[in-house]
Design a protein around this motif. Sequence first.
Motif, mmCIF file in Angstrom:
data_model
loop_
_atom_site.group_PDB
_atom_site.id
_atom_site.type_symbol
_atom_site.label_atom_id
_atom_site.label_comp_id
_atom_site.label_asym_id
_atom_site.label_seq_id
_atom_site.Cartn_x
_atom_site.Cartn_y
_atom_site.Cartn_z
ATOM 1 N N ASP A 59 59.950 43.896 32.473
ATOM 2 C CA ASP A 59 59.929 44.514 33.795
ATOM 3 C C ASP A 59 58.603 44.286 34.508
ATOM 4 N N VAL A 60 57.898 43.250 34.145
ATOM 5 C CA VAL A 60 56.590 42.959 34.715
ATOM 6 C C VAL A 60 56.759 42.497 36.156
ATOM 7 N N VAL A 61 55.879 42.970 37.038
ATOM 8 C CA VAL A 61 55.952 42.611 38.439
ATOM 9 C C VAL A 61 55.348 41.233 38.695
ATOM 10 N N ASP A 62 54.218 40.916 38.080
ATOM 11 C CA ASP A 62 53.515 39.659 38.332
ATOM 12 C C ASP A 62 53.838 38.642 37.236
ATOM 13 N N LEU A 63 55.016 38.037 37.340
ATOM 14 C CA LEU A 63 55.439 37.089 36.316
ATOM 15 C C LEU A 63 54.567 35.840 36.276
ATOM 16 N N LEU A 64 53.987 35.446 37.403
ATOM 17 C CA LEU A 64 53.094 34.289 37.405
ATOM 18 C C LEU A 64 51.897 34.559 36.502
ATOM 19 N N ALA A 65 51.296 35.732 36.620
ATOM 20 C CA ALA A 65 50.160 36.084 35.762
ATOM 21 C C ALA A 65 50.593 36.184 34.297
ATOM 22 N N VAL A 66 51.794 36.698 34.052
ATOM 23 C CA VAL A 66 52.298 36.797 32.676
ATOM 24 C C VAL A 66 52.475 35.401 32.076
ATOM 25 N N ALA A 86 43.164 37.008 37.714
ATOM 26 C CA ALA A 86 44.273 37.066 38.662
ATOM 27 C C ALA A 86 43.904 38.138 39.674
ATOM 28 N N THR A 87 43.583 37.722 40.896
ATOM 29 C CA THR A 87 43.069 38.661 41.884
ATOM 30 C C THR A 87 43.969 38.766 43.096
ATOM 31 N N GLY A 88 43.847 39.896 43.760
ATOM 32 C CA GLY A 88 44.534 40.100 45.024
ATOM 33 C C GLY A 88 46.009 40.387 44.869
ATOM 34 N N LYS A 89 46.552 40.941 45.932
ATOM 35 C CA LYS A 89 48.007 41.162 45.995
ATOM 36 C C LYS A 89 48.608 39.885 46.550
ATOM 37 N N ARG A 90 49.413 39.229 45.734
ATOM 38 C CA ARG A 90 49.942 37.917 46.096
ATOM 39 C C ARG A 90 51.430 37.972 46.408
ATOM 40 N N THR A 119 42.243 30.668 37.314
ATOM 41 C CA THR A 119 42.225 31.647 38.392
ATOM 42 C C THR A 119 43.538 31.601 39.160
ATOM 43 N N VAL A 120 43.974 32.776 39.564
ATOM 44 C CA VAL A 120 45.152 32.926 40.412
ATOM 45 C C VAL A 120 44.712 33.816 41.563
ATOM 46 N N SER A 121 44.937 33.346 42.775
ATOM 47 C CA SER A 121 44.499 34.127 43.926
ATOM 48 C C SER A 121 45.428 33.902 45.112
ATOM 49 N N THR A 122 45.215 34.716 46.117
ATOM 50 C CA THR A 122 45.955 34.581 47.366
ATOM 51 C C THR A 122 45.386 33.405 48.138
ATOM 52 N N ALA A 123 46.254 32.645 48.760
ATOM 53 C CA ALA A 123 45.837 31.533 49.622
ATOM 54 C C ALA A 123 46.671 31.625 50.894
ATOM 55 N N GLY A 124 46.155 32.317 51.892
ATOM 56 C CA GLY A 124 46.936 32.537 53.105
ATOM 57 C C GLY A 124 48.156 33.366 52.784
ATOM 58 N N THR A 125 49.329 32.834 53.065
ATOM 59 C CA THR A 125 50.570 33.543 52.750
ATOM 60 C C THR A 125 51.113 33.136 51.381
ATOM 61 N N GLY A 126 50.393 32.273 50.673
ATOM 62 C CA GLY A 126 50.875 31.764 49.397
ATOM 63 C C GLY A 126 49.969 32.095 48.237
ATOM 64 N N VAL A 127 49.983 31.214 47.257
ATOM 65 C CA VAL A 127 49.273 31.421 46.001
ATOM 66 C C VAL A 127 48.516 30.158 45.626
ATOM 67 N N LEU A 128 47.345 30.346 45.051
ATOM 68 C CA LEU A 128 46.523 29.254 44.549
ATOM 69 C C LEU A 128 46.275 29.474 43.063
ATOM 70 N N VAL A 129 46.571 28.472 42.251
ATOM 71 C CA VAL A 129 46.304 28.529 40.809
ATOM 72 C C VAL A 129 45.396 27.356 40.486
ATOM 73 N N SER A 130 44.314 27.631 39.759
ATOM 74 C CA SER A 130 43.447 26.525 39.366
ATOM 75 C C SER A 130 43.009 26.690 37.917
ATOM 76 N N VAL A 131 42.769 25.546 37.299
ATOM 77 C CA VAL A 131 42.273 25.490 35.922
ATOM 78 C C VAL A 131 41.144 24.492 35.872
ATOM 79 N N VAL A 132 40.058 24.899 35.243
ATOM 80 C CA VAL A 132 38.963 23.995 34.917
ATOM 81 C C VAL A 132 38.884 23.968 33.402
#
Length: 175
Positions: A59-66, A86-90, A119-132
């Motif tokens: 029942d997790v809300v943020d499946l992307l973060a999971v 994982a920041t911000g309400k996305r 990192t997972v963050s808000t990008a305008g109306t969407g989402v940004l995911v990055s890995v280094v």
Amino acid sequence: VARQLHDDREERYGRLRESVLPLLRGIGDGTLSPADPDVQRRVALEAARLRRLFAEESDVVDLLAVELGSLVDVVEQRGTEVQFSATGKRTVPPPATRTALVDAVAPALLAARRFARVTVSTAGTGVLVSVVSDVGVADVGLADAAPDVSPEISTVVVGTEQQTWVEVRWTPSAS
């Protein structure tokens, strides 16, 4: 809606059967060596995909973060240090988009040896995911990454011999 969710889940199970079973058979019959770094990477990727599928039942809300957290778990179990933020309400991406976002960064994260940052963050109306990650772009195996599945998703890969940065951005269409 329930029927569509069931059909989507069955489709994902089918894709996993096509990728996991041959891998397990190859390891079992000796045609694939568990010591081979490519086989290890494939196993880690499939394990993360299985965890993501299992996470969908919660029942997790943020499946992307999971889902990203499942990948982080796999990498940390090898002793790699991973910073995960994982920041911000996305905006919640649809399941196929969420899978494409995770699949685009998975090779870089799974290839990390000593350190990675996710990192997972808000990008305008969407989402940004990055890995280094601390491996060269040639060692990441981005040929295994999913191609952009729609014009709403863009991927940037920058790398040197010692480091790779993958950024994937989802910008939902206005329609």
